[in-house]
Scaffold this motif. Structure first.
Motif, PDB file in Angstrom:
ATOM      1  N   LYS A  81       0.666  -1.161   0.073  1.00 59.72           N
ATOM      2  CA  LYS A  81      -0.054  -0.078  -0.087  1.00 59.72           C
ATOM      3  C   LYS A  81       1.029   1.246  -0.030  1.00 59.72           C
ATOM      4  N   PHE A  82       2.017   1.180   0.484  1.00 58.22           N
ATOM      5  CA  PHE A  82       2.848   2.341   0.800  1.00 58.22           C
ATOM      6  C   PHE A  82       4.374   2.151   0.319  1.00 58.22           C
ATOM      7  N   VAL A  83       5.027   3.100  -0.038  1.00 55.88           N
ATOM      8  CA  VAL A  83       6.485   3.073  -0.446  1.00 55.88           C
ATOM      9  C   VAL A  83       7.150   3.828   0.386  1.00 55.88           C
ATOM     10  N   MET A  84       8.157   3.351   1.057  1.00 56.22           N
ATOM     11  CA  MET A  84       9.041   4.058   2.064  1.00 56.22           C
ATOM     12  C   MET A  84      10.133   4.454   1.336  1.00 56.22           C
ATOM     13  N   VAL A  85      10.786   5.919   1.384  1.00 54.38           N
ATOM     14  CA  VAL A  85      12.071   6.324   0.668  1.00 54.38           C
ATOM     15  C   VAL A  85      12.898   6.935   1.985  1.00 54.38           C
ATOM     16  N   ALA A  86      14.137   6.543   2.086  1.00 49.60           N
ATOM     17  CA  ALA A  86      15.051   7.380   2.902  1.00 49.60           C
ATOM     18  C   ALA A  86      15.470   8.540   2.171  1.00 49.60           C
ATOM     19  N   VAL A  87      15.222   9.719   2.831  1.00 46.05           N
ATOM     20  CA  VAL A  87      15.614  10.934   2.089  1.00 46.05           C
ATOM     21  C   VAL A  87      16.594  11.695   3.337  1.00 46.05           C
ATOM     22  N   GLY A  88      17.964  11.130   2.826  1.00 50.10           N
ATOM     23  CA  GLY A  88      18.967  11.157   3.681  1.00 50.10           C
ATOM     24  C   GLY A  88      19.404  12.784   4.344  1.00 50.10           C
ATOM     25  N   ASP A  89      19.342  13.692   3.469  1.00 50.22           N
ATOM     26  CA  ASP A  89      19.548  15.107   3.802  1.00 50.22           C
ATOM     27  C   ASP A  89      18.459  15.633   4.861  1.00 50.22           C
ATOM     28  N   ASP A  90      17.393  15.045   4.677  1.00 47.38           N
ATOM     29  CA  ASP A  90      16.442  15.631   5.434  1.00 47.38           C
ATOM     30  C   ASP A  90      16.043  14.769   6.862  1.00 47.38           C
ATOM     31  N   ASP A  91      17.379  13.773   6.693  1.00 44.54           N
ATOM     32  CA  ASP A  91      17.021  12.958   8.260  1.00 44.54           C
ATOM     33  C   ASP A  91      15.923  12.068   8.531  1.00 44.54           C
ATOM     34  N   THR A  92      14.916  11.654   7.695  1.00 44.23           N
ATOM     35  CA  THR A  92      13.722  11.002   7.667  1.00 44.23           C
ATOM     36  C   THR A  92      13.418   9.986   6.832  1.00 44.23           C
ATOM     37  N   ILE A  93      12.355   9.248   6.899  1.00 41.41           N
ATOM     38  CA  ILE A  93      11.786   8.342   5.823  1.00 41.41           C
ATOM     39  C   ILE A  93      10.491   8.843   5.557  1.00 41.41           C
ATOM     40  N   GLN A  94      10.284   9.283   4.189  1.00 45.23           N
ATOM     41  CA  GLN A  94       9.129   9.596   3.603  1.00 45.23           C
ATOM     42  C   GLN A  94       8.246   8.478   3.114  1.00 45.23           C
ATOM     43  N   VAL A  95       6.880   8.816   3.459  1.00 47.18           N
ATOM     44  CA  VAL A  95       5.902   7.592   2.880  1.00 47.18           C
ATOM     45  C   VAL A  95       5.163   7.998   1.866  1.00 47.18           C
ATOM     46  N   ILE A  96       5.002   7.249   0.639  1.00 46.27           N
ATOM     47  CA  ILE A  96       4.179   7.491  -0.432  1.00 46.27           C
ATOM     48  C   ILE A  96       3.219   6.663  -0.455  1.00 46.27           C
ATOM     49  N   ASP A  97       1.760   7.163  -0.730  1.00 46.57           N
ATOM     50  CA  ASP A  97       0.708   6.420  -0.936  1.00 46.57           C
ATOM     51  C   ASP A  97       0.825   5.723  -2.519  1.00 46.57           C
ATOM     52  N   ALA A  98       0.899   4.486  -2.390  1.00 51.25           N
ATOM     53  CA  ALA A  98       0.815   3.586  -3.727  1.00 51.25           C
ATOM     54  C   ALA A  98      -0.214   3.981  -4.420  1.00 51.25           C
ATOM     55  N   LYS A  99      -1.699   4.378  -4.085  1.00 50.62           N
ATOM     56  CA  LYS A  99      -2.552   4.440  -4.704  1.00 50.62           C
ATOM     57  C   LYS A  99      -2.691   5.976  -5.371  1.00 50.62           C
ATOM     58  N   THR A 100      -2.375   6.871  -4.451  1.00 51.64           N
ATOM     59  CA  THR A 100      -2.492   8.341  -4.945  1.00 51.64           C
ATOM     60  C   THR A 100      -1.138   8.708  -5.464  1.00 51.64           C
ATOM     61  N   GLN A 101      -0.038   8.009  -5.202  1.00 51.70           N
ATOM     62  CA  GLN A 101       1.261   8.321  -5.696  1.00 51.70           C
ATOM     63  C   GLN A 101       1.728   9.728  -5.209  1.00 51.70           C
ATOM     64  N   ALA A 102       1.565   9.849  -4.002  1.00 51.74           N
ATOM     65  CA  ALA A 102       1.911  11.307  -3.115  1.00 51.74           C
ATOM     66  C   ALA A 102       2.106  10.794  -1.822  1.00 51.74           C
ATOM     67  N   VAL A 103       3.205  11.951  -1.367  1.00 51.55           N
ATOM     68  CA  VAL A 103       3.900  11.613  -0.022  1.00 51.55           C
ATOM     69  C   VAL A 103       2.837  12.016   1.033  1.00 51.55           C
ATOM     70  N   VAL A 104       2.795  11.163   1.858  1.00 48.59           N
ATOM     71  CA  VAL A 104       1.444  11.200   2.891  1.00 48.59           C
ATOM     72  C   VAL A 104       1.835  11.211   4.382  1.00 48.59           C
ATOM     73  N   ASP A 105       3.262  10.776   4.798  1.00 51.39           N
ATOM     74  CA  ASP A 105       3.555  10.721   6.135  1.00 51.39           C
ATOM     75  C   ASP A 105       5.110  10.881   5.790  1.00 51.39           C
ATOM     76  N   THR A 106       5.798  10.825   7.128  1.00 51.91           N
ATOM     77  CA  THR A 106       7.163  10.540   7.387  1.00 51.91           C
ATOM     78  C   THR A 106       7.243   9.715   8.528  1.00 51.91           C
ATOM     79  N   LEU A 107       8.380   9.025   8.772  1.00 51.82           N
ATOM     80  CA  LEU A 107       8.681   8.189   9.879  1.00 51.82           C
ATOM     81  C   LEU A 107      10.194   8.582  10.401  1.00 51.82           C
ATOM     82  N   PRO A 108      10.457   8.376  11.848  1.00 54.02           N
ATOM     83  CA  PRO A 108      11.492   8.821  12.414  1.00 54.02           C
ATOM     84  C   PRO A 108      12.616   8.082  12.102  1.00 54.02           C
ATOM     85  N   SER A 109      13.682   8.690  12.057  1.00 55.11           N
ATOM     86  CA  SER A 109      15.062   7.849  11.795  1.00 55.11           C
ATOM     87  C   SER A 109      16.188   8.824  12.162  1.00 55.11           C
TER      88      SER A 109
END
Length: 338
Positions: A81-109
């Motif tokens: 349902k989701f795609v997680m991508v590590a955005v290194g210079d932002d120090d976080t994991i962004q979450v993309i909704d596979a249905k809407t293909q838009a960033v919908v959340d972030t995860l702490p890292s």
């Protein structure tokens, strides 16, 4: 008896009737055949700060998603349902909704997340943070950080054993594969490999762990029970300097018979016989090949080429490059919908 032909009517011959029957049968088969299923691939583009979405039916980019700074590691959640991508210079994991293909959340890292892996249930995420020498443990259901595991210098490669009991992290500067007990979150073994280990991959039967060493130019094969190197895959390409052959990404077929190894600036993917640990073929791909992902049916292997800004498509059975797809700047990671 067949009635006699009418005036002007051409009576078909027996062979002609047989041909018509065959054509009709084949036409019927085409009509009832199941349509091809297009898998969707997501590619992280490290410089353009985007994710390219590829349709594997048309082999075209159907969308470009803007994400944070310096995206690298990328992976679907287990439910697709989701795609997680590590955005290194932002120090976080962004979450993309596979249905809407838009960033919908972030995860702490931690700082500068690079590669990550998740347990089989898709409940826990383990993230290598290159800048603070830790692996962050994240509860995916609660979107909460559970803690950190101290590892070697510049952690990058991440994988988990098929039974989920052992987590592997490779540290580029320490030159080690760290074996971490997922229950206690403690390191239980450190295995020294060749210089700058970048990626780790278990055989599906868990009998071996393969670790690529970029500067060492080898893939070390580790016994997961004895925690020792039991063999190595070496590479030699006529006309290329040894230091240009830099193994990074590894992909293993489900039957554990064939491994594909990305060789970085050598611009080739090595095809390795797993049983003999010998290279059987080198496939010329784009420039600076990084990581790879199989389609779920394992018909194709897609590899990212960082300098030529494209993705090469490999026919797995034929062991042949069949297509090149232009994506964003410095493509790095790739994941395909399960």
């Amino acid at each position: 008896m067949r009635p006699p032909p009418q005036a002007g009517e051409v009576q078909p011959t027996r062979s002609g009737m047989l041909r018509m029957w065959r054509v009709g049968l084949l036409s019927g088969l085409v009509l009832v055949a199941a349509p091809a299923h297009a898998f969707i691939a997501y590619v992280s583009n490290e410089k353009s700060n985007t994710v390219s979405v590829i349709d594997t039916d048309s082999w075209t980019v159907t969308k470009t998603i803007k994400v944070g700074q310096r995206p690298r590691g990328i992976e679907f959640t287990r439910d697709g349902k989701f795609v997680m991508v590590a955005v290194g210079d932002d120090d976080t994991i962004q979450v993309i909704d596979a249905k809407t293909q838009a960033v919908v959340d972030t995860l702490p890292s931690g700082p500068d997340p690079e590669l990550f892996t998740q347990d089989a249930a898709g409940k826990t995420l383990y993230v290598a943070n290159e800048n603070d020498n830790t692996v962050t443990v994240i509860d995916l259901e609660k979107r909460a950080r559970l803690g950190d595991i101290q590892v070697g210098v510049e952690p990058e490669g991440m994988t988990i054993s098929p039974d989920g009991k052992i987590l592997i992290n490779t540290s580029e500067t320490t030159n080690m594969a760290h074996f971490i007990d997922t229950a206690s979150r403690q390191i239980v073994a450190n295995v020294l490999v060749d210089a700058r280990p970048r990626f780790a991959e278990f055989k599906h039967d868990a009998s071996e762990l393969w670790v690529s060493s970029e500067i060492g130019g080898t893939v070390s094969i580790v016994d997961p029970q004895k925690h020792e190197v039991i063999g190595k895959v070496n590479f030699e390409i006529p006309g290329l300097r040894k230091e240009a052959i830099q193994p990074v990404g590894i992909g293993m077929t489900k039957d554990d018979k064939t491994a594909f190894v990305a060789l970085g600036p050598a611009n080739r993917v090595a095809v390795v016989d797993v049983a003999t640990r010998k290279v059987t073929k080198y496939l010329l791909v784009g420039q600076r090949v990084w990581h790879m992902a199989f389609t779920p049916d394992e018909k194709y292997l897609l590899v990212t080429n960082g300098v030529s800004n494209d993705v090469s498509v490999i026919d797995v059975a034929a062991q042949k490059v069949i297509k090149t797809i232009q994506v964003g700047e410095l493509p790095w990671g790739i994941t395909i919908a399960p």
